[in-house]
Write a protein that holds these residues in place. Structure first.
Motif, PDB file in Angstrom:
ATOM      1  N   GLN A 214     143.186-142.770  -5.198  1.00 10.13           N
ATOM      2  CA  GLN A 214     143.366-141.665  -6.141  1.00 10.13           C
ATOM      3  C   GLN A 214     142.302-141.675  -7.227  1.00 10.13           C
ATOM      4  O   GLN A 214     142.061-140.677  -7.870  1.00 10.13           O
ATOM      5  N   ASN A 215     141.706-142.818  -7.429  1.00 13.56           N
ATOM      6  CA  ASN A 215     140.724-142.906  -8.487  1.00 13.56           C
ATOM      7  C   ASN A 215     139.327-142.499  -8.052  1.00 13.56           C
ATOM      8  O   ASN A 215     138.383-142.599  -8.804  1.00 13.56           O
ATOM      9  N   LEU A 216     139.219-142.068  -6.809  1.00 12.85           N
ATOM     10  CA  LEU A 216     137.912-141.648  -6.318  1.00 12.85           C
ATOM     11  C   LEU A 216     137.487-140.345  -6.982  1.00 12.85           C
ATOM     12  O   LEU A 216     138.317-139.514  -7.339  1.00 12.85           O
ATOM     13  N   TYR A 217     136.183-140.205  -7.114  1.00 16.03           N
ATOM     14  CA  TYR A 217     135.669-138.919  -7.561  1.00 16.03           C
ATOM     15  C   TYR A 217     135.228-138.121  -6.353  1.00 16.03           C
ATOM     16  O   TYR A 217     134.658-138.654  -5.401  1.00 16.03           O
ATOM     17  N   VAL A 218     135.525-136.857  -6.390  1.00 13.08           N
ATOM     18  CA  VAL A 218     135.089-135.972  -5.324  1.00 13.08           C
ATOM     19  C   VAL A 218     133.932-135.152  -5.855  1.00 13.08           C
ATOM     20  O   VAL A 218     134.025-134.558  -6.930  1.00 13.08           O
ATOM     21  N   TYR A 219     132.834-135.162  -5.116  1.00 12.55           N
ATOM     22  CA  TYR A 219     131.664-134.403  -5.554  1.00 12.55           C
ATOM     23  C   TYR A 219     131.614-133.094  -4.798  1.00 12.55           C
ATOM     24  O   TYR A 219     131.815-133.050  -3.593  1.00 12.55           O
ATOM     25  N   SER A 220     131.368-132.069  -5.517  1.00 19.27           N
ATOM     26  CA  SER A 220     131.298-130.763  -4.876  1.00 19.27           C
ATOM     27  C   SER A 220     129.947-130.623  -4.191  1.00 19.27           C
ATOM     28  O   SER A 220     128.927-131.092  -4.697  1.00 19.27           O
ATOM     29  N   SER A 221     129.970-129.995  -3.053  1.00 23.09           N
ATOM     30  CA  SER A 221     128.698-129.810  -2.366  1.00 23.09           C
ATOM     31  C   SER A 221     127.964-128.579  -2.902  1.00 23.09           C
ATOM     32  O   SER A 221     126.761-128.474  -2.751  1.00 23.09           O
ATOM     33  N   GLN A 222     128.707-127.654  -3.505  1.00 17.09           N
ATOM     34  CA  GLN A 222     128.066-126.438  -3.986  1.00 17.09           C
ATOM     35  C   GLN A 222     127.591-126.567  -5.439  1.00 17.09           C
ATOM     36  O   GLN A 222     126.467-126.266  -5.773  1.00 17.09           O
ATOM     37  N   THR A 223     128.499-127.041  -6.270  1.00 13.23           N
ATOM     38  CA  THR A 223     128.159-127.132  -7.682  1.00 13.23           C
ATOM     39  C   THR A 223     127.928-128.596  -8.033  1.00 13.23           C
ATOM     40  O   THR A 223     127.977-129.456  -7.181  1.00 13.23           O
ATOM     41  N   ASN A 224     127.663-128.830  -9.285  1.00  9.46           N
ATOM     42  CA  ASN A 224     127.423-130.207  -9.695  1.00  9.46           C
ATOM     43  C   ASN A 224     128.693-130.888 -10.180  1.00  9.46           C
ATOM     44  O   ASN A 224     128.641-131.883 -10.864  1.00  9.46           O
ATOM     45  N   ASN A 225     129.818-130.319  -9.775  1.00  6.61           N
ATOM     46  CA  ASN A 225     131.084-130.821 -10.301  1.00  6.61           C
ATOM     47  C   ASN A 225     131.494-132.134  -9.675  1.00  6.61           C
ATOM     48  O   ASN A 225     131.170-132.418  -8.542  1.00  6.61           O
TER      49      ASN A 225
ATOM     50  N   VAL B  94     135.320-134.201  -9.563  1.00  7.25           N
ATOM     51  CA  VAL B  94     136.685-134.291 -10.070  1.00  7.25           C
ATOM     52  C   VAL B  94     137.338-135.506  -9.440  1.00  7.25           C
ATOM     53  O   VAL B  94     136.960-135.941  -8.358  1.00  7.25           O
ATOM     54  N   ARG B  95     138.333-136.020 -10.155  1.00  8.80           N
ATOM     55  CA  ARG B  95     139.054-137.148  -9.582  1.00  8.80           C
ATOM     56  C   ARG B  95     139.962-136.645  -8.467  1.00  8.80           C
ATOM     57  O   ARG B  95     140.535-135.571  -8.540  1.00  8.80           O
ATOM     58  N   LEU B  96     140.082-137.469  -7.438  1.00  9.05           N
ATOM     59  CA  LEU B  96     140.888-137.092  -6.291  1.00  9.05           C
ATOM     60  C   LEU B  96     142.325-136.810  -6.716  1.00  9.05           C
ATOM     61  O   LEU B  96     142.979-135.905  -6.209  1.00  9.05           O
ATOM     62  N   GLU B  97     142.794-137.592  -7.651  1.00  9.50           N
ATOM     63  CA  GLU B  97     144.168-137.452  -8.110  1.00  9.50           C
ATOM     64  C   GLU B  97     144.438-136.040  -8.621  1.00  9.50           C
ATOM     65  O   GLU B  97     145.531-135.516  -8.511  1.00  9.50           O
ATOM     66  N   GLN B  98     143.368-135.453  -9.172  1.00  3.19           N
ATOM     67  CA  GLN B  98     143.530-134.138  -9.780  1.00  3.19           C
ATOM     68  C   GLN B  98     143.828-133.086  -8.725  1.00  3.19           C
ATOM     69  O   GLN B  98     144.473-132.086  -9.004  1.00  3.19           O
ATOM     70  N   VAL B  99     143.336-133.276  -7.527  1.00  3.62           N
ATOM     71  CA  VAL B  99     143.473-132.219  -6.522  1.00  3.62           C
ATOM     72  C   VAL B  99     144.342-132.623  -5.339  1.00  3.62           C
ATOM     73  O   VAL B  99     144.499-131.849  -4.404  1.00  3.62           O
ATOM     74  N   SER B 100     144.888-133.842  -5.374  1.00  3.31           N
ATOM     75  CA  SER B 100     145.658-134.228  -4.189  1.00  3.31           C
ATOM     76  C   SER B 100     146.788-135.154  -4.572  1.00  3.31           C
ATOM     77  O   SER B 100     146.863-135.649  -5.690  1.00  3.31           O
ATOM     78  N   SER B 101     147.659-135.389  -3.609  1.00  2.00           N
ATOM     79  CA  SER B 101     148.728-136.353  -3.834  1.00  2.00           C
ATOM     80  C   SER B 101     148.875-137.216  -2.579  1.00  2.00           C
ATOM     81  O   SER B 101     148.566-136.789  -1.485  1.00  2.00           O
ATOM     82  N   ILE B 102     149.358-138.433  -2.803  1.00  2.67           N
ATOM     83  CA  ILE B 102     149.551-139.354  -1.672  1.00  2.67           C
ATOM     84  C   ILE B 102     150.957-139.179  -1.140  1.00  2.67           C
ATOM     85  O   ILE B 102     151.918-139.138  -1.902  1.00  2.67           O
TER      86      ILE B 102
END
Lengths: 1216, 372
Positions: free
Chosen positions: A954-965, A967-975
């Motif tokens: 959950q602590n992983l960062y997800v890098y956007s392929s389009q923008t330079n964003n 976000v932490r995985l936790e922010q967009v997903s749940s286990i």
């Protein structure tokens, strides 16, 4: 049938026997030719341990990373299966065998396909299949379809190359550095009051930078400090080691255990460098060397083993007799870039940037050619290939704001290691020179022999090659033949040849006793080798190889082979006695009996020849039996009509003492007893008959009591263990389980050793080596051991004993010990099998009702429900052990549910999540390091401490392929936890759950099946439509095999009957001949029961072949009865006189046959015992029956039933 | 014959007896398993964040007075001798760091002073004129317009004096500004100018940072915003330094960053020894506080699917029945995951022994043996 007078024969006969006697020089040349031909044939015949049964199986492996088991099943396995099924040579589905079966696992589809047994050219069909498979449309990301048609090839030799432990010199060098480092740290310490400090030292290869190891090492220490296990740590490091000096109140063992438990929890134990040494605790710096020496690492790294075995493999491949060498257990090298998300992010870099920079540098590209003043071409080389992994670190990936270069080595930790976590490992355990049991890494080479080569020569050549290679390899590198077919072949052929020699010796002794005359015995001693020589010649001509079946056939045939010479010999002697000169009697005697011998031979041939009708692997296994038998019988017939008269001419002389007249023989001695007993029996013939019926009933009763076992296990040096963990187990768990299993095996064997050898047993007296393959099976070292394909939760452990007779004794105790001591695994200890039955008891639950692909879940649940009931039924039977099904339980899987809305609002997509997650958890390949002939992937992965635990995801960062964003995985997903089917098996394209179990020790599969059958039948009645329970396993094979044998027996009996009808020109008399056979069968069953041998295929075979032998004896007896009949004797006398005349030859033949079988029964192991005992018992009983009961039955037929007419024949002959 | 029959009869009976007295079915051995005890857990989740360290105060010292830089502060060099002040040097408040050529400004000042003198002279003149005009006016010897004109001239000249005085002051200030002095005790983070450079107005000559307090800045998603409160203590570690640091949350942004939808949070950390440097990356675990309600946790490896193929979760619990350890299947409901353990909301109570290894191979009611 009419017997021609001697005078008529002397006048008109122009047979082979006479030819041989009259042209003795020709005959001698032919005899010499036969012997030379026989020797040539024997030496040139390919030698094997077992008959060559081609395994017509291919495997199809297709990967689809990311697919669930169900998706793989539907989208990969199904279309591939359908494509395969279009081939018309697929093995038909039977209870015990399969045509197509498959296994669908998450990300992997494995299909096995078997072709029909009769197909000779499998390559063509497999090629055709492969072409069709490549045309199948698979979902994106799946494939390629990996078709392996060599799956069935058995390695003739398995060479395990293992590294020894590090030697003392190297340890001493390391220890010196460590000692200095410890002393330095301790000298600098201020607090001395706390007691004595201790140091944990962790050694690793010199190629690894200590700083890299130190980071994780510190984590462990910090955790231990936080928990209060140790205090005031001071770190030390040096080339090839890191360490920490501290104070602690714990003892050494618990400190190491604590460290290990933390590593298991928070770090990936599987990613610890495999070349690292186990950590040691040093109290006194001076002890450092001893401590290290007590627990050193392996001397050679995986990379070195790779290089060594590569050279060894290529050298062996150079031998002409070798067709292929495969290596197992190579751990591929990889270069790792361990990155920290934060560090990378702080430089404003993403992995993709790094990848671009590396690939722009690491190129092999042409730069053109420069022509220097028309004289020389200069090649411009712009490539910037990395030569070693350190160079990767020197790449500048960017510049700072101040213009300084940012090097990759500053961003990531670069280390050279191995594929991690590994997915296949090989270990080798053995006793070292000091009597310690050692387990070290290994690489196993599977050496295949080219078709048609001599295995003995193959072995010599491979040995030469190994010796040549060894000169270049380190002297202490271990090379062990863990599976050695040449040795097995040699031992087995020697064993069977010994049995054959013993049998021949016994036959000569029997004939010496039987004839009580050295000339006849010498005749036998000459005739058997001549017959065998001719048999080998014929067998070589028809392409038979030398293996246990063909040699055993010779032993079984020995009795039959002896029969003809004995009869011929007897006839010559009698002719001599009758006063014919040797030149005449040498051919006259045999010629007179030619008819009878001919028919006896034909009867025997037709009795065995139908065994060619046996199908399947059993048929292939026994193929040489009827062939060699026919060769032997034909040879025997030829020899008795050619060389026996020749030898008889030189050897046999009329007895000095006049032979007793028939009247004297009726009265005196052994024959007198026989005559009186026979007379009594004929007088009370109905009582005798009734009594004999009682004997038959007894036989039936005994038959009921016999246990049945289709094929016994083979007794070999090797036995193996299948170790299964739950479906979702990683290789590290498998490795731990295997280590436990190996430990239990060793303890069990040692216990056995103590019990059988007392205390003084040296190590290695019984247990020789253990070879383990983890993450999949080893190479196919035995034709019937199908290797399991890549599964992380599976391991194969091969045990080698020093004495193969211990194998069957140890299998039971090892199984019991493991079952009761090793938790969380399913281990099956297996002996090698002659006729493979994977599971003795197997019930297949098949679902044929999956019409709607959307109701797969429901279908699977229904099947699981049924399988559950079947398992329950088996568990409730008293004899079943280790009940399981081959799908295993569903696995609990952790899934990452991405919330698409949140992801979208945060500017990332599911693809970004997937990409970031794989890059972080499994690593992504950035470029390739080319070194020598190797292409080493350079893989970036998240540093260990950032992905040790589940919650770290959950602590992983997800890098956007389009923008330079980011976000932490936790922010967009749940286990979420989910239950998923991890294994879906198909049988003939339909989902099938096989419920399997093993019978308890001392019990047989048939008992389990018998106990479970009533409730199974009840369950079958209640099944929903479309679901089926089929019996597979040994039961199915046995039913099928026995059905097969019944057909064979029927054909054989009918052919014998036909031969008899031709011989006697009567349809009734053959029944009289056959009347003796049931008694023989009962005798066989009794013998089996007394020897406590289960009734199986080979026993059945023995019984079936009994018929021919018994009948052939009765035929010769009948021939004499007819002769007596013609002489005008009354019935009773004729019957008994014939018996008296036949008594000796029959006794000699039977004695020879029975005694000849004893060596085979003693040396042949559990495979041949049932057959031998059945024949011994059957023949023993049948001889008495032939000599006593046949006359009783004959008299019943003539006197009471009046089916056979005695007077009429007498009248006819009277007319003559 | 009779004897023989007896013998066979005896044989038959023997057979029958041995047939009946067959071996007893073997005892089923207990299955070896490893267990772990279900325990209470109240630690809460660990959400790891990376924060970047920024200095509490950071000053970009720019030149106001343009001109050629003539002097830069000299400090003692560690290599011996002296060198210009540079990044990493500690400067006291008021230290002059750089000077631009003062001559230009001195000239300007002189010019201004000259003008002031002129203006003062003119004012003097105008005063005298006005005094005369006043006297004439009083004597009605002057026309009103002439008087007004003299007055206006006086006003005008005294205004010029003020202007000139202002210009002098400006010129003086500009001259002072030629010397760029440190506004506080601080570290030089950066130096952009060298002697001879032309520094335009606004050129940043030095960056000075004060890191006696540092701030760690990180972004949290809305879901976790509840876990951060102003004043809350927060520990953090850095990759570079072995020890942990502690600070307090001092600011929480009221609005999310529109791109990443995260809220910026600042933690202020005392940094007396100046170990934490600006630009370092710190790692902090958020939410180490206790859970509201403690939960029962079991190892993840204890969770199996029930043997009948139903889609639920189960664990096997070892219970003592009649003196023997027996495995019992419990259907459970799962909660959150903590490390490699998972919360069980229903089905298992604290203190029970759950099978953590071997659960796949036992069935309900089977005798088990606890290994090791």
């Amino acid at each position: 049938m009419a017997h021609r007078g001697d005078a008529d024969l002397i006048q008109n006969e122009r047979g082979t026997a006479r030819f041989c006697i009259e042209n003795r020089q020709i005959a001698w040349v032919l005899l010499l030719g036969t012997i030379v031909g026989g020797i040539y044939g024997y030496t040139r015949m390919p030698k094997r341990k077992d008959p060559d049964i081609p395994v017509r199986v291919a495997s199809v492996i297709t990967r689809w990373p990311g697919g669930t088991a169900m998706q793989v099943e539907q989208l990969v396995t199904r279309p591939l299966e359908q494509s395969i099924a279009t081939n018309q040579y697929i093995h038909p589905p039977t209870g015990g065998d399969y045509g197509i079966k498959s296994l669908s696992m998450p990300g992997l589809s494995i299909i096995n396909v078997q072709l029909i047994d009769t197909l000779k050219d499998t390559k063509r069909e497999f090629n055709d299949m492969n072409l069709k498979l490549n045309a199948v449309q698979l979902p994106q990301g799946a494939g390629p379809v990996n078709f392996n048609s060599d799956f069935g090839d058995t390695a003739a030799l398995m060479l395990t190359v293992a590294s020894p432990l590090e030697d003392r010199t190297a340890i001493a060098v390391r220890a010196q550095g460590i000692r200095r480092a410890i002393e330095k740290v301790r000298a600098a310490r201020r607090e001395r009051a706390k007691g004595n400090p201790l140091t944990i030292v962790y050694c690793f290869p010199l190629s690894i930078q200590p700083e890299l190891v130190q980071r994780n090492f510190r984590l462990v220490v910090q955790w231990a400090v936080a928990k209060g296990y140790l205090s005031s740590p001071e770190y030390l490091a040096g080339p090839g080691f890191v360490g920490v000096d501290f104070f602690s109140e714990q003892d050494d063992a618990s400190i190491l255990a604590l460290g290990r438990s933390f590593v298991q929890q928070a770090l990936h134990e599987s990613e610890i460098h495999p070349d690292a040494w186990p950590p040691v605790i040093v109290h006194d710096p001076a002890q450092a060397e001893d401590r290290l020496a007590a627990n050193p690492g392996s001397k050679y790294s995986y990379r070195q083993l790779d290089e060594f075995t590569d050279l060894l493999g290529r050298t062996i491949q150079g031998a002409n007799e070798v067709s292929r060498v495969d290596r197992n257990g190579i751990l591929n090298e990889q270069v790792y870039l361990d990155y920290s998300q934060e560090r990378l992010a702080s430089y404003g870099l993403q992995l993709s940037n790094v990848s671009n920079v590396l690939n722009a540098r690491n190129i092999t590209a042409p730069g053109g050619v420069l022509d220097v003043s028309n004289k020389k071409n200069l090649i411009i080389d712009p490539s910037g290939q990395f030569n070693n992994f350190e160079e990767i670190g020197d790449v500048a990936v960017g510049t700072s704001d101040f213009g300084t270069a940012v090097y990759l080595r500053d961003l990531v930790d670069i280390s050279s290691g191995y594929q991690s976590p590994p997915n296949y490992l090989n270990f080798f355990s053995r006793w070292d020179d000091h009597g310690h049991w050692l387990r070290t890494r290994a690489v196993t080479l599977a050496v295949q022999m080219r078709q048609g080569e001599q295995v003995g020569r193959f072995s010599v050549r491979v040995n030469e090659k190994i010796q040549a290679a060894q000169k270049l390899l380190p002297a202490d590198l271990l090379i062990d033949r863990t599976s050695d077919q040449p040795r097995q072949v040699k031992e087995n052929v020697d064993l069977f040849m010994d049995a054959l020699y013993e049998a021949i010796a016994l036959v000569v002794v029997v004939s010496l006793i039987g004839f009580w005359e050295w000339r006849s015995a010498l005749m036998m001693a000459f005739s058997i080798p001549i017959t065998l020589a001719m048999t080998f010649m014929f067998a070589f001509a028809v392409g038979v190889d030398i293996q246990q079946v063909s040699i055993a056939t010779l032993i079984i045939a020995l009795g039959l082979l002896v029969d003809d010479p004995v009869v011929a010999n007897d006839a010559i002697t009698r002719s001599l006695v009758e006063g014919h000169p040797p030149l005449i009697s040498a051919w006259l005697g045999p010629t007179k009996l030619a008819h009878a011998i001919m028919f006896a031979t034909i009867t025997n041939i037709v009795a065995y020849l139908p065994f060619l009708l046996l199908t399947g692997s059993t048929g292939e296994f026994l193929f040489t039996l009827p062939v060699v038998m026919t060769c032997a019988l034909v040879a025997s017939r030829i020899v008795s009509m050619t060389f026996i008269p020749l030898l008889g001419y030189y050897l046999l002389r009329p007895a000095k003492k006049a032979e007793l007249t028939i009247e004297e023989r009726r009265a005196r001695g052994f024959t007198g007893h026989y005559y009186r007993l026979g007379k009594t029996l004929i007088d009370h013939r109905w009582k005798t008959f009734a009594f004999s019926l009682l004997f038959l009933v007894l036989g039936g009763f005994v038959g009921q009591k016999l246990k049945s076992q289709f094929f016994p296990e083979d007794v070999q040096y090797l036995s193996y263990l299948d170790v299964y963990l739950p479906n979702d187990a990683p290789l590290i768990a498998t490795d731990q389980a295997v280590q436990q299993v190996e430990e239990v095996v060793r303890q069990t064997v040692e216990k056995f050793e103590r019990e059988h050898h007392g205390k003084g047993g040296k190590p290695g007296e019984i247990l020789k080596t253990i070879t383990s393959f983890e993450g999949g099976g080893g190479p196919r070292f035995w034709f019937s051991v199908t290797p399991q394909l890549q599964q992380l939760n599976y391991a194969q452990v091969i045990i080698e004993l020093t004495d193969k007779d211990y194998t069957p004794l140890l299998v039971g105790p090892i199984q019991r010990a493991i079952t009761s001591q090793v938790p969380g695994t399913r281990v099956d200890v297996r002996q090698l099998q002659t006729n493979p039955v994977e599971y003795p008891v197997e019930l297949r639950v098949t679902g044929l009702a999956d019409i709607n692909p959307l109701e797969e879940e429901k279908d699977i649940r229904t099947m699981r429900g049924i399988a559950h009931s079947v398992k329950q039924i088996l568990r409730d039977t008293p004899y079943a052990n280790r009940v399981r099904d081959d799908w295993d339980l569903d696995g609990v899987q952790v899934t990452l549910k991405v919330d698409p809305d949140r992801a979208n609002l945060s500017g990332v997509t599911n693809a970004d999540v997937a990409k970031s997650a794989t890059a972080a958890m499994s690593g992504t390949q950035l470029t390739t390091l080319r070194r020598g002939d190797q292409q080493i992937p350079v893989v970036a992965r998240l540093t260990m401490s950032e992905r040790g635990q589940l919650s770290d995801i959950q602590n992983l960062y997800v890098y956007s392929s389009q923008t330079n964003n980011k976000v932490r995985l936790e922010q967009v997903s749940s286990i979420e936890n989910e239950i998923n089917t991890l294994r879906i098996r198909h049988h003939e394209q339909f989902r099938t759950i096989s419920v399997q179990c093993f019978p308890a020790t001392g019990h047989l599969a048939s008992e389990v099946y018998k106990a479970a059958l009533p409730r199974l039948n009840e369950l079958r009645k209640m099944l929903p439509p479309g679901y089926r329970i089929d019996v597979s396993g040994e039961q199915a094979k046995q039913e099928q095999g026995f059905q097969n044998l019944v057909v064979v027996m029927a054909v054989s009996v009918f052919l014998i009957f036909l031969a008899l009808v031709f011989q006697f020109k009567s349809a009734v008399k053959p029944f009289l001949v056959f009347a003796a056979t049931p008694y023989g069968v009962v005798g066989a069953l009794l013998a089996l029961w007394i020897m406590d041998v289960p009734f199986g295929f080979m026993a059945f075979l023995g019984v079936a072949s009994l018929v021919g032998v018994i009948v052939s004896h009765v035929i010769v007896l009948f021939d004499f009865i007819e002769e007596m009949h013609e002489k005008g004797e009354p019935l009773e006398q004729a019957l008994l006189d014939a018996g008296i005349v036949r008594l000796r030859p029959v006794m000699i033949t039977v004695g020879a046959t029975v005694l000849a079988l004893f060596p085979l029964a003693l040396h042949g192991g559990p495979l041949w015992q049932p057959l031998c005992y059945a024949q011994i018992g059957g023949l023993g009983v049948a001889t008495f029956i032939t000599l006593l009961l046949v006359s009783v039955l004959y008299s019943i037929f003539v006197l009471d039933l009046k089916i056979v007419k005695w007077e009429r024949i007498e009248r006819e002959s009277g007319k003559k | 014959m009779n004897r023989r029959r007896q013998a066979v009869g005896a044989l038959v009976i023997l057979l029958w007896l041995t047939g009946c007295g067959g071996k007893k079915p073997p005892e089923k051995t207990p299955v070896p398993v490893t267990v772990s005890v279900a325990e209470l857990y109240s630690g809460g989740t660990n959400a790891r964040y990376s924060a970047s360290i920024v200095a509490n105060v950071q000053v970009s010292l720019a030149f106001k007075s343009a001109g050629y830089v003539t002097e830069v502060l000299q400090v003692r060099s560690p290599a011996g001798g002296t060198r210009y002040v540079d990044q990493g040097d500690w400067v006291k408040k008021g230290t002059v760091l750089a000077t631009v050529r003062e001559d230009d400004y001195r000239n300007t000042l002189q010019q201004a002073e000259g003008q002031l003198n002129q203006a003062q002279a003119a004012t003097l003149n105008a005063q005298q004129n006005f005094a005369r005009a006043q006297a004439l006016m009083d004597a009605n010897a002057l026309t009103q317009p002439d008087y007004d004109s003299a007055k206006a001239q006086l006003d005008s000249t005294s205004g010029s004096v003020k202007t000139a005085e202002g210009a002098v002051k400006n010129a003086k200030q500009a001259l002072t500004d030629c010397r760029l002095a440190a506004p506080m005790d601080s570290w030089v983070a950066n130096r952009n100018v060298d002697v001879g450079d032309f520094a335009a107005t606004g050129t940043v000559g030095f960056t000075l940072v004060d890191t006696r307090l540092v701030k760690a800045v990180f972004g949290v998603p809305d879901t976790l915003l509840g876990k951060v409160q102003l004043g809350q203590k927060q520990r953090m570690t850095t990759g570079a330094l072995p020890r942990a640091f502690e600070g307090r949350i001092t600011a929480i942004s009221p609005a999310a960053d529109p791109k990443s939808r995260s809220f910026q949070v600042e933690v202020t950390i005392p940094n007396p020894r100046n170990e934490l440097k600006s630009g370092m990356i710190a790692t902090l675990d958020l939410g180490q506080g206790k859970l509201e309600r403690a939960v029962t946790v079991v190892p993840l490896s204890a969770i199996v699917s029930p043997s009948n193929g139903m889609k639920t979760f189960a664990v096997y619990v070892v219970v003592s029945e009649a003196g023997h350890d027996v495995a019992r299947q419990r259907l459970v409901e799962l909660g959150d995951t903590y490390g490699n353990r998972v919360a069980v909301t229903q089905g298992v109570t604290v203190g029970e022994r759950v099978i953590s290894n071997g659960g796949t191979y036992v069935i309900d009611g089977q005798a088990v043996q606890i290994a090791r």
